[in-house]
Design a protein around this motif. Sequence first.
Motif, PDB file in Angstrom:
ATOM      1  N   MET A 142      -3.926   3.791   6.872  1.00 19.23           N
ATOM      2  CA  MET A 142      -2.909   4.315   5.992  1.00 19.23           C
ATOM      3  C   MET A 142      -3.511   5.036   4.790  1.00 19.23           C
ATOM      4  SD  MET A 142       0.405   2.383   4.751  1.00 19.23           S
ATOM      5  CE  MET A 142       0.279   1.017   5.842  1.00 19.23           C
TER       6      MET A 142
ATOM      7  N   MET B 266      -2.828   8.634   3.838  1.00 20.02           N
ATOM      8  CA  MET B 266      -1.683   9.129   3.077  1.00 20.02           C
ATOM      9  C   MET B 266      -2.081   9.568   1.678  1.00 20.02           C
ATOM     10  SD  MET B 266       0.638   9.006   5.272  1.00 20.02           S
ATOM     11  CE  MET B 266       2.041   9.524   4.331  1.00 20.02           C
ATOM     12  N   ALA B 267      -3.232   9.078   1.217  1.00 12.37           N
ATOM     13  CA  ALA B 267      -3.632   9.423  -0.145  1.00 12.37           C
ATOM     14  C   ALA B 267      -4.426  10.721  -0.200  1.00 12.37           C
ATOM     15  CB  ALA B 267      -4.454   8.289  -0.735  1.00 12.37           C
TER      16      ALA B 267
ATOM     17  N   VAL C 296       0.928   3.942  -3.099  1.00 16.45           N
ATOM     18  CA  VAL C 296       0.436   5.302  -2.883  1.00 16.45           C
ATOM     19  C   VAL C 296       1.542   6.313  -3.183  1.00 16.45           C
ATOM     20  CG1 VAL C 296      -0.369   6.902  -1.126  1.00 16.45           C
ATOM     21  CG2 VAL C 296      -1.311   4.613  -1.236  1.00 16.45           C
ATOM     22  N   ASN C 297       2.773   5.915  -2.949  1.00 15.77           N
ATOM     23  CA  ASN C 297       3.918   6.749  -3.223  1.00 15.77           C
ATOM     24  C   ASN C 297       3.982   7.146  -4.700  1.00 15.77           C
ATOM     25  OD1 ASN C 297       6.153   8.091  -2.583  1.00 15.77           O
ATOM     26  ND2 ASN C 297       7.437   6.301  -2.184  1.00 15.77           N
TER      27      ASN C 297
ATOM     28  N   PHE D 282       0.797  -1.226   0.000  1.00 17.07           N
ATOM     29  CA  PHE D 282       0.000   0.000   0.000  1.00 17.07           C
ATOM     30  C   PHE D 282       0.833   1.281   0.000  1.00 17.07           C
ATOM     31  CE2 PHE D 282      -2.942   3.145   1.630  1.00 17.07           C
ATOM     32  CZ  PHE D 282      -4.098   2.851   0.932  1.00 17.07           C
ATOM     33  N   PRO D 283       1.755   1.455   0.974  1.00 15.61           N
ATOM     34  CA  PRO D 283       2.489   2.736   0.982  1.00 15.61           C
ATOM     35  C   PRO D 283       3.305   2.938  -0.279  1.00 15.61           C
ATOM     36  CG  PRO D 283       3.348   1.223   2.629  1.00 15.61           C
ATOM     37  CD  PRO D 283       2.115   0.599   2.096  1.00 15.61           C
TER      38      PRO D 283
END
Lengths: 208, 938
Positions: free
Chosen positions: B83, B86-87, B55-56, B51-52
């Motif tokens: 998380m 973060m988006a 999204v990065n 996921f991170p």
Amino acid sequence: MGQCLQLSAAVCRIGVYSCFRAFCCKGPPSPRTEYDVVCVGLTGSGKSSLLTQLCSESTDSIIPTTGFSIKAVPFQNAILNVKELGGADNIRKYWSRYYQGSQGVVFVLDSASSEDDLETARNELHSALQHPQLCTLPILILANHQDKPAARSLQEIKKYFELEPLARGQRWILQPCSVENMDAVKEGFNQFIHLLEEIDQEHIPGRI
Amino acid sequence: MTDSKYFTTNKKGEIFELKAELNNEKKEKRKEAVKKVIAAMTVGKDVSSLFPDVVNCMQTDNLELKKLVYLYLMNYAKNQPDMAIMAVNSFVKDCEDPNPLIRALAVRTMGCIRVDKITEYLCEPLRKCLKDEDPYVRKTAAVCVAKLHDINAQMVEDQGFLDSLRDLIADSNPMVVANAVAALSEISESHPNSNLLDLNPQNINKLITALNECTEWGQIFILDCLSNYNPKDEREAQSICERVTPRLSHANSAVVLSAVKVLMKFIELLPKDSEYYNTILKKLAPPLVTLLSGEPEVQYVALRNINLIVQKRPEILKQEIKVFFVKYNDPIYVKLEKLDIMIRLASQANIAQVLAELKEYATEVDVDFVRKAVRAIGRCAIKVEQSAERCVSTLLDLIQTKVNYVVQEAIVVIRDIFRKYPNKYESIIATLCENLDSLDEPDARAAMIWIVGEYAERIDNADELLESFLDGFHDESTQVQLTLLTAIVKLFLKKPTDTQELVQQVLSLATQDSDNPDLRDRGYIYWRLLSTDPVAAKEVVLSEKPLISEETDLIEPTLLDELICHIGSLASVYHKPPNAFVEGSHGIHRKHLPMQLGGVEPDSPVGPTTTANLTLEQQPQVIPSQGDLLGDLLNLDLGPPVNVPQMSSMQMGAVDLLGGGLDSLLGGDLGGPTGGSPAVGQSFIPSSVPATFGPSPTPAVSSSGLNDLFELSTGIGMAAGGYVAPKAVWLPAVKAKGLEIAGTFSRRQGHIYMDMNFTNKALQHMTDFAIQFNKNSFGVIPTTPLPIHTPLMPNQSIDISLPLNTIGPVMKMEPLNNLQVAVKNSIDVFYFSCLIPLSVLFVEDGKMERQVFLATWKDIPNENELQFQVKECHLNAGMWTISPAHLIPGTFPHYTDLYYAASDTKFVKEGPHQLSLKCRAPEVSHYVYQVYDTLLKN
């Protein structure tokens, strides 16, 4: 005879072509180097504001960054791709997941914040600098909001943050600044870019 | 080496590789990596741990990569709710992107991310997008509001998005209008009472204008919304119809059906004799016919809808019966549905054609289809009287084919024909009897036995025929057993001379040897009837039967009307109201056809049902579930088992079954008690005779039972308002520094009053009285301030009546009818609580049509039913019924839908009574019961 002539003409043509190539087709001038940099700091320390100003954009509608934001900030001899991470409590815990691929760290702190916040900021800075992906990178610490009356001096901050023992072996810059005084910010970033370039140079032989 | 080696591995695995690639410096590589991730996701691998990293990659100017990342987000944001935050910033940025495609993409994805925690961050971007300059963004944002509402309704309301949506109805772009309408309709479905889609003539005008320009799906949304509008007069209805009619020629069948729905609803408002009314009817036929040229699946959906339309307004398609003739290559489901519609459209004008077709079908190979065709012939005979003769001869022809299932089906329908036209076609009985042996299905056997019993006097060997069935009595199905029992009793009453043994035999089989309570009960009833008064038995058993109705298989009119409002949806395909199959749809608003202004119009003139009576009688046959309902009602008619008081007379009766009791019938001695009788009597008496009827299978009995229930209504319900409990002390003087308040609640002329008596038992005078209620379950608040204007002197007492209404804030109290009151005077503020008797909340005009009551009763799930024993009641007439009609519908303000109580009760003067109560909200049942209880005791 005729053959000789033909041959020499061909040789000439090749010579002219190679001259032409050498002269004109160097390709475009090499672009400014790009560096990927991660920018962290608590909420309200002014990360978004500083970066937006550096990009010469309007700072009117700045809201707290929820999540992250990537900005390409142009400088004279380099472009910094700054990945700015939001500083709210619920986002800080994910900072470490976005460190990967960075070549430098920018830490923004609010020089005029309360003791509690400063304490939090210190802890965050320490844990960031000890993170395996960041511990060798050059770091720029911007002590923002120097224009506020309650702002602490550079010495105080250096002492409070225990920068010297902490950043042993790391290249770091501590730069006082404020939103009003963008020259100081740019100055800090220029020094920072120097550091980045130095490391780049050191690494190039290694890479080869 | 230990087993731990299995847990340490040098292989990093696919996820690790993907992670590295996602963090690659080169954009192209990253894009490749995201594609790989999406591919893994679609084949079902769990890539949520990336996921991170994914999204990065979100903040990119590459549209393709952005779309891929969004796709990933929609899938996994739910797995990583924390998380997902973060988006958020990326969405915010993308919603300000100069490219409208990206703005719309962002807002669409935002709606799909169903994570409660981040929705609040998405409000600002959504608000901007709702006012975007680009219509594509606005229309996407409109749908996003509906999605957001599903996640967090309160927030959407607080943020004022609903108003923004309403503004979008006036948008210049038709697609935006369509989506706004769609979103509002969707939202209002979860808020049945709110008037979200404030439909007024101006809005309607805008919608109709947009209708002509938007896409087909947008047209469907708009048409569906239009169908919920109630035009204020026929002129408005007509003008809407005129503008909707062109949609009938649309290529999309869903648009056509939605347009048909609008017209079917609004046509109710047009006067029947107007020219335009007939024009619409004419215009409706061709599009419906055209729908039948599509794929079989589309045809089926169209046919199911046409089935409803034909029941509501047969005149529309009466000329088009030929299109419903079955083609040899139609799938079976289409064939059966067409057959159904054919029968509904059959009339004197076309019966010859229809019969010819049906006869043809009866020779096909598909068993189900053939059966239905045979049954259809029978239904034609019942429906079109003139054709009965021809139908019967067709059926006889079919019986001659000796094809087993055809014969059996034919016999079943011939029974119905006999019911419809008694004493007309008995000549064919002989032919039927020839086929007696080949009948192996319970339906057919029961039908044959019924015929033999009914016409026993004309069939010479009726006793032999029936006796032949008796041999395997216990192997037969209940249906056959019951019919056989009745048939033999009929035979006995008709030809008593040589059938005593037979009837004795069947009675003992049905009572002693059977475990089936229905059968046993019916057996005992016949037995007692025969033994006590054979003349009465004759009257009861051989009574004239009501004719069966012209049409069978009709959908109940209220349900039909509701389904007409759902044309073009699943409900119209299932022929069930949406709340019957949509989960969690208790709040769904029941739709009704609009009423013509200026008086209630009976249903369509040629319409299937004209009187409630007719429908009631046919219901046991028409709707299977109706049978259960009748069973329910009948079961609660009669109290629990009662011991038979006259033991000796019973014994006598049992012994005397074929003796003295029959004398009057036969006018002569028929011989003494037979050997078995005393034993029968003995075993019979100790077990108390249940006085309960089983669910009666014969329509005649059922309907009479129902009539009892409905017709013996008295004014008890009206007393609900009249009864006032004596005043009780709510606030004793010791607790309130000398102020004593006693009070009660009453209802007068449709208003609720709180009648109170204030007494000053202190030594000083009191002034400045005021009263306030806490929020309560029914929103009861005082309508006027406390009417005490003069100071209350020591030892003075004052009676006041405080009018109340029920428009205040609602909060559920425990117990439900608890009311907390604060009274202020010049001395202090005092608090007390009292119970509002529910009877003051009942409205007087709760009368309910029998049909509606039946439907309501059926609609409330059985588990909500509660039965109470009413121990004593001070009613002095012989038999009372609290008509269910008086106390029922919508009586509780604010809980109209929830607290919808249906009850039905019958009281006999003596003995315990049973009261059955069904409420939509089971928690109120007890309170409603208390109301009954109080009313009965006082």
